[in-house]
Motif scaffolding. Structure first.
Motif, PDB file in Angstrom:
ATOM      1  N   SER A  48      49.130  21.887  32.295  1.00  0.00           N
ATOM      2  CA  SER A  48      49.603  23.160  32.826  1.00  0.00           C
ATOM      3  C   SER A  48      50.402  23.912  31.765  1.00  0.00           C
ATOM      4  N   LEU A  49      50.007  25.139  31.525  1.00  0.00           N
ATOM      5  CA  LEU A  49      50.741  25.970  30.570  1.00  0.00           C
ATOM      6  C   LEU A  49      52.152  26.256  31.107  1.00  0.00           C
ATOM      7  N   THR A  50      52.231  26.394  32.425  1.00  0.00           N
ATOM      8  CA  THR A  50      53.537  26.604  33.061  1.00  0.00           C
ATOM      9  C   THR A  50      54.494  25.487  32.639  1.00  0.00           C
ATOM     10  N   ARG A  51      53.983  24.261  32.683  1.00  0.00           N
ATOM     11  CA  ARG A  51      54.825  23.113  32.345  1.00  0.00           C
ATOM     12  C   ARG A  51      55.203  23.142  30.858  1.00  0.00           C
ATOM     13  N   ALA A  91      42.439  40.517  41.373  1.00  0.00           N
ATOM     14  CA  ALA A  91      42.949  40.300  40.019  1.00  0.00           C
ATOM     15  C   ALA A  91      44.469  40.221  40.087  1.00  0.00           C
ATOM     16  N   ARG A  92      45.008  39.259  39.387  1.00  0.00           N
ATOM     17  CA  ARG A  92      46.466  39.091  39.328  1.00  0.00           C
ATOM     18  C   ARG A  92      46.853  39.065  37.859  1.00  0.00           C
ATOM     19  N   GLU A  93      47.692  40.007  37.456  1.00  0.00           N
ATOM     20  CA  GLU A  93      48.149  40.042  36.061  1.00  0.00           C
ATOM     21  C   GLU A  93      49.644  39.800  36.029  1.00  0.00           C
ATOM     22  N   ALA A 181      42.810  33.632  32.529  1.00  0.00           N
ATOM     23  CA  ALA A 181      42.854  33.981  31.103  1.00  0.00           C
ATOM     24  C   ALA A 181      44.307  34.141  30.689  1.00  0.00           C
ATOM     25  N   GLU A 182      44.633  33.611  29.533  1.00  0.00           N
ATOM     26  CA  GLU A 182      46.017  33.667  29.048  1.00  0.00           C
ATOM     27  C   GLU A 182      46.016  34.143  27.602  1.00  0.00           C
ATOM     28  N   VAL A 183      46.851  35.120  27.312  1.00  0.00           N
ATOM     29  CA  VAL A 183      46.939  35.659  25.957  1.00  0.00           C
ATOM     30  C   VAL A 183      48.323  35.313  25.414  1.00  0.00           C
TER      31      VAL A 183
HETATM   32  C1  LIG Z   1      47.072  28.148  35.045  1.00  0.00           C
HETATM   33  C2  LIG Z   1      48.369  28.059  34.962  1.00  0.00           C
HETATM   34  O1  LIG Z   1      49.137  28.946  35.607  1.00  0.00           O
HETATM   35  C3  LIG Z   1      49.880  29.887  34.919  1.00  0.00           C
HETATM   36  C4  LIG Z   1      50.408  30.800  35.927  1.00  0.00           C
HETATM   37  C5  LIG Z   1      49.843  32.011  36.156  1.00  0.00           C
HETATM   38  C6  LIG Z   1      50.275  32.888  37.288  1.00  0.00           C
HETATM   39  O2  LIG Z   1      51.236  32.558  37.974  1.00  0.00           O
HETATM   40  O3  LIG Z   1      49.628  33.931  37.510  1.00  0.00           O
HETATM   41  C7  LIG Z   1      48.823  32.463  35.346  1.00  0.00           C
HETATM   42  C8  LIG Z   1      48.368  31.734  34.305  1.00  0.00           C
HETATM   43  C9  LIG Z   1      48.958  30.499  33.970  1.00  0.00           C
HETATM   44  O4  LIG Z   1      49.127  30.172  32.675  1.00  0.00           O
HETATM   45  C10 LIG Z   1      49.048  27.015  34.174  1.00  0.00           C
HETATM   46  O5  LIG Z   1      50.225  26.787  34.386  1.00  0.00           O
HETATM   47  O6  LIG Z   1      48.361  26.394  33.326  1.00  0.00           O
END
Ligand SMILES: C=C(O[C@@H]1C=C(C(=O)O)C=C[C@H]1O)C(=O)O
Length: 196
Positions: A48-51, A91-93, A181-183
């Motif tokens: 998880s990128l969040t983590r 879509a959620r940005e 998608a993550e930038v």
């Molecule tokens: C997919 C994940 O969730 C993250 C959280 C997101 C959100 O809250 O909209 C969007 C992309 C992410 O990087 C992650 O943690 O890997």
């Protein structure tokens, strides 16, 4: 004096600027020129990128919703979702903030057809991280990560810059696909460099 052959006005070439086409995504080992080892390490992050951002920010992590709603999804998104071109979806940005700065711009989409078939709280997340939902539900399987230099015009004006690395992957659960998608924004690379 005869103006012959006639001088024609320069043709006005109207290059259709289509954001609906979107970027070209490639497997991370097919990018050219190849990203640095440090960039690949982030692009290929399987957890998880969040983590990971929470750890880098020493616990200071926040999701800032920027815009959410129904829209016609881009062609590259429809293709990844296995949906017909021009499909409607949610879509959620958001920005993912670490240590008080926007480190990542994220855009997550799912088609309306799939969300009606397989309900998922994408529209009700607010400032809760989508990552928590995706990674806490073992029914979600993640497809391989792809990356690109994300087109500047698809970024929010405040962080608009050419050449930023983006990545995406599809999370699948039964008939639902959530394309995330993550930038990676410059402040993330600075924070990461300072930590090494
Ligand atoms: C997919 C994940 O969730 C993250 C959280 C997101 C959100 O809250 O909209 C969007 C992309 C992410 O990087 C992650 O943690 O890997």
């Amino acid at each position: 004096m005869l103006d012959w052959p006639p001088r024609l006005p320069l043709p006005t070439v109207i290059v259709p600027h289509s954001v609906s086409a979107g970027p070209t995504w490639l497997a991370t080992d097919r990018l050219h020129p190849a990203p640095s080892a440090r960039e690949l390490d982030w692009l290929n992050e399987q957890g998880s990128l969040t983590r990971r951002l929470t750890a880098l920010g020493a616990g200071r992590f926040a999701v800032e919703p920027l815009c959410e709603g129904w829209q016609l999804l881009r062609d590259d998104e429809c293709a990844a979702l296995g949906a017909p071109s021009g499909s409607e979806g949610w879509a959620r940005e958001v920005y993912l903030h670490g240590a008080g700065q926007p480190w990542v711009f994220a855009r997550s989409v799912a088609t309306r057809v799939a969300l009606e078939r397989e309900p998922f709280a994408l529209a009700a997340l607010g400032n809760r991280s989508l990552g928590h939902l995706l990674f806490s539900d073992p029914a979600f399987a993640r497809e391989p990560i792809e990356a690109c230099r994300y087109p500047a015009e698809l970024l929010p004006v405040a962080v608009r810059e050419a050449g930023l690395w983006g990545r995406r992957s599809l999370f699948r659960r039964a008939g639902l696909g959530v394309l995330v998608a993550e930038v990676f924004l410059p402040a993330l690379w600075r924070a990461d460099a300072a930590r090494r």
